[in-house]
Write a protein that holds these residues in place. Structure first.
Motif, PDB file in Angstrom:
ATOM      1  N   ASP A  95       0.836  -1.194   0.000  1.00 33.30           N
ATOM      2  CA  ASP A  95       0.000   0.000   0.000  1.00 33.30           C
ATOM      3  C   ASP A  95       0.878   1.253   0.000  1.00 33.30           C
ATOM      4  N   SER A  96       1.441   1.547  -1.144  1.00 33.97           N
ATOM      5  CA  SER A  96       2.317   2.698  -1.300  1.00 33.97           C
ATOM      6  C   SER A  96       2.321   3.093  -2.771  1.00 33.97           C
ATOM      7  N   LYS A  97       2.422   4.393  -3.056  1.00 32.23           N
ATOM      8  CA  LYS A  97       2.420   4.856  -4.442  1.00 32.23           C
ATOM      9  C   LYS A  97       3.713   4.507  -5.164  1.00 32.23           C
ATOM     10  N   GLU A  98       4.772   4.290  -4.393  1.00 32.29           N
ATOM     11  CA  GLU A  98       6.052   3.865  -4.943  1.00 32.29           C
ATOM     12  C   GLU A  98       6.539   2.641  -4.188  1.00 32.29           C
ATOM     13  N   VAL A  99       7.213   1.755  -4.901  1.00 29.49           N
ATOM     14  CA  VAL A  99       7.842   0.599  -4.285  1.00 29.49           C
ATOM     15  C   VAL A  99       9.322   0.676  -4.622  1.00 29.49           C
ATOM     16  N   THR A 100      10.142   0.636  -3.591  1.00 30.05           N
ATOM     17  CA  THR A 100      11.584   0.725  -3.763  1.00 30.05           C
ATOM     18  C   THR A 100      12.226  -0.599  -3.384  1.00 30.05           C
ATOM     19  N   ILE A 101      13.025  -1.126  -4.303  1.00 26.86           N
ATOM     20  CA  ILE A 101      13.802  -2.329  -4.029  1.00 26.86           C
ATOM     21  C   ILE A 101      15.261  -1.900  -4.018  1.00 26.86           C
ATOM     22  N   GLU A 102      15.977  -2.310  -2.973  1.00 23.60           N
ATOM     23  CA  GLU A 102      17.388  -1.945  -2.855  1.00 23.60           C
ATOM     24  C   GLU A 102      18.204  -3.183  -2.537  1.00 23.60           C
ATOM     25  N   ARG A 103      19.392  -3.227  -3.127  1.00 20.43           N
ATOM     26  CA  ARG A 103      20.339  -4.292  -2.798  1.00 20.43           C
ATOM     27  C   ARG A 103      21.684  -3.647  -2.513  1.00 20.43           C
ATOM     28  N   ILE A 104      22.292  -4.098  -1.432  1.00 22.20           N
ATOM     29  CA  ILE A 104      23.576  -3.568  -0.990  1.00 22.20           C
ATOM     30  C   ILE A 104      24.546  -4.727  -0.877  1.00 22.20           C
ATOM     31  N   VAL A 105      25.777  -4.498  -1.295  1.00 15.31           N
ATOM     32  CA  VAL A 105      26.835  -5.476  -1.060  1.00 15.31           C
ATOM     33  C   VAL A 105      28.008  -4.721  -0.430  1.00 15.31           C
ATOM     34  N   ARG A 106      28.513  -5.281   0.659  1.00 13.98           N
ATOM     35  CA  ARG A 106      29.607  -4.640   1.393  1.00 13.98           C
ATOM     36  C   ARG A 106      30.925  -5.307   1.035  1.00 13.98           C
ATOM     37  N   ALA A 107      32.014  -4.634   1.356  1.00 11.47           N
ATOM     38  CA  ALA A 107      33.349  -5.147   1.034  1.00 11.47           C
ATOM     39  C   ALA A 107      33.629  -6.500   1.681  1.00 11.47           C
ATOM     40  N   ASN A 108      32.994  -6.789   2.811  1.00  9.04           N
ATOM     41  CA  ASN A 108      33.189  -8.085   3.477  1.00  9.04           C
ATOM     42  C   ASN A 108      32.336  -9.191   2.852  1.00  9.04           C
ATOM     43  N   GLY A 109      31.585  -8.854   1.785  1.00  4.80           N
ATOM     44  CA  GLY A 109      30.770  -9.835   1.088  1.00  4.80           C
ATOM     45  C   GLY A 109      29.332  -9.898   1.557  1.00  4.80           C
ATOM     46  N   GLN A 110      28.999  -9.213   2.641  1.00  2.00           N
ATOM     47  CA  GLN A 110      27.632  -9.218   3.162  1.00  2.00           C
ATOM     48  C   GLN A 110      26.683  -8.567   2.159  1.00  2.00           C
ATOM     49  N   GLY A 111      25.552  -9.212   1.934  1.00  2.00           N
ATOM     50  CA  GLY A 111      24.535  -8.683   1.037  1.00  2.00           C
ATOM     51  C   GLY A 111      23.255  -8.398   1.782  1.00  2.00           C
ATOM     52  N   ILE A 112      22.596  -7.316   1.417  1.00  2.00           N
ATOM     53  CA  ILE A 112      21.354  -6.901   2.072  1.00  2.00           C
ATOM     54  C   ILE A 112      20.338  -6.549   0.985  1.00  2.00           C
ATOM     55  N   TYR A 113      19.121  -7.015   1.167  1.00  2.00           N
ATOM     56  CA  TYR A 113      18.003  -6.657   0.298  1.00  2.00           C
ATOM     57  C   TYR A 113      17.013  -5.844   1.123  1.00  2.00           C
ATOM     58  N   LYS A 114      16.407  -4.843   0.482  1.00  2.00           N
ATOM     59  CA  LYS A 114      15.392  -4.036   1.160  1.00  2.00           C
ATOM     60  C   LYS A 114      14.231  -3.771   0.212  1.00  2.00           C
ATOM     61  N   ILE A 115      13.040  -3.752   0.795  1.00  2.00           N
ATOM     62  CA  ILE A 115      11.846  -3.306   0.087  1.00  2.00           C
ATOM     63  C   ILE A 115      11.270  -2.171   0.911  1.00  2.00           C
ATOM     64  N   ASN A 116      11.152  -0.998   0.301  1.00  2.00           N
ATOM     65  CA  ASN A 116      10.697   0.215   1.003  1.00  2.00           C
ATOM     66  C   ASN A 116      11.425   0.400   2.334  1.00  2.00           C
ATOM     67  N   GLN A 117      12.727   0.292   2.297  1.00  2.00           N
ATOM     68  CA  GLN A 117      13.630   0.524   3.428  1.00  2.00           C
ATOM     69  C   GLN A 117      13.583  -0.543   4.518  1.00  2.00           C
ATOM     70  N   GLU A 118      12.808  -1.598   4.338  1.00  2.00           N
ATOM     71  CA  GLU A 118      12.754  -2.690   5.309  1.00  2.00           C
ATOM     72  C   GLU A 118      13.596  -3.854   4.804  1.00  2.00           C
ATOM     73  N   THR A 119      14.480  -4.354   5.663  1.00  2.00           N
ATOM     74  CA  THR A 119      15.337  -5.474   5.281  1.00  2.00           C
ATOM     75  C   THR A 119      14.489  -6.708   4.990  1.00  2.00           C
ATOM     76  N   LYS A 120      14.764  -7.334   3.853  1.00  2.00           N
ATOM     77  CA  LYS A 120      14.018  -8.508   3.397  1.00  2.00           C
ATOM     78  C   LYS A 120      15.003  -9.560   2.902  1.00  2.00           C
ATOM     79  N   THR A 121      14.487 -10.720   2.584  1.00  2.00           N
ATOM     80  CA  THR A 121      15.310 -11.764   1.987  1.00  2.00           C
ATOM     81  C   THR A 121      15.248 -11.640   0.464  1.00  2.00           C
ATOM     82  N   ARG A 122      16.189 -12.279  -0.189  1.00  2.00           N
ATOM     83  CA  ARG A 122      16.179 -12.308  -1.662  1.00  2.00           C
ATOM     84  C   ARG A 122      14.878 -12.936  -2.149  1.00  2.00           C
TER      85      ARG A 122
END
Length: 128
Positions: A95-122
């Motif tokens: 329920d949002s006018k925009e949906v944002t998907i974000e993926r981050i990868v850090r130098a230590n290899g850690q990966g993070i996925y986010k949907i509307n700024q909330e951490t989610k799984t792939r």
């Protein structure tokens, strides 16, 4: 109709500083000279949508997706790509006018996925 409103890359491959690519709800074309990063835009879209094959993103390992630095710019501590979709007609089950998907990868290899700024799984990103 759902469409990509913008792509935001920071520290991803050749994009040292935050770079925003706006899209419109019609045909979009990316043009530029050789070496300007056109292919990296395609790689960024595939990356944020959960592609696991680093080789298909034209890199040998995950850390190669992080901006390595130049004489002018320091190396980035992480790479992040954000894809913003228009959801005015509520095609996504959010329920949002925009949906944002974000993926981050850090130098230590850690990966993070986010949907509307909330951490989610792939898997949650793929299901969306």
């Amino acid at each position: 109709m759902v469409y990509i409103k913008k792509l935001v890359m920071k520290g991803f491959k050749s994009f040292a500083s935050e770079t925003q690519v706006p899209f419109v709800n019609s045909m979009n074309v990316v043009v530029g000279p050789n070496g300007s990063g056109k292919s990296n835009i395609t790689d960024a879209i595939c990356f944020v949508l959960g592609r696991l094959s680093i080789k298909s993103l034209r890199a040998d390992k995950t850390t190669n997706l992080i901006f390595a630095g130049t004489k002018i710019h320091k190396p980035a501590p992480q790479a992040s790509v954000e894809l913003v979709f228009d959801n005015s007609d509520k095609k996504f089950s959010i329920d949002s006018k925009e949906v944002t998907i974000e993926r981050i990868v850090r130098a230590n290899g850690q990966g993070i996925y986010k949907i509307n700024q909330e951490t989610k799984t792939r898997q949650e990103v793929l299901e969306l």
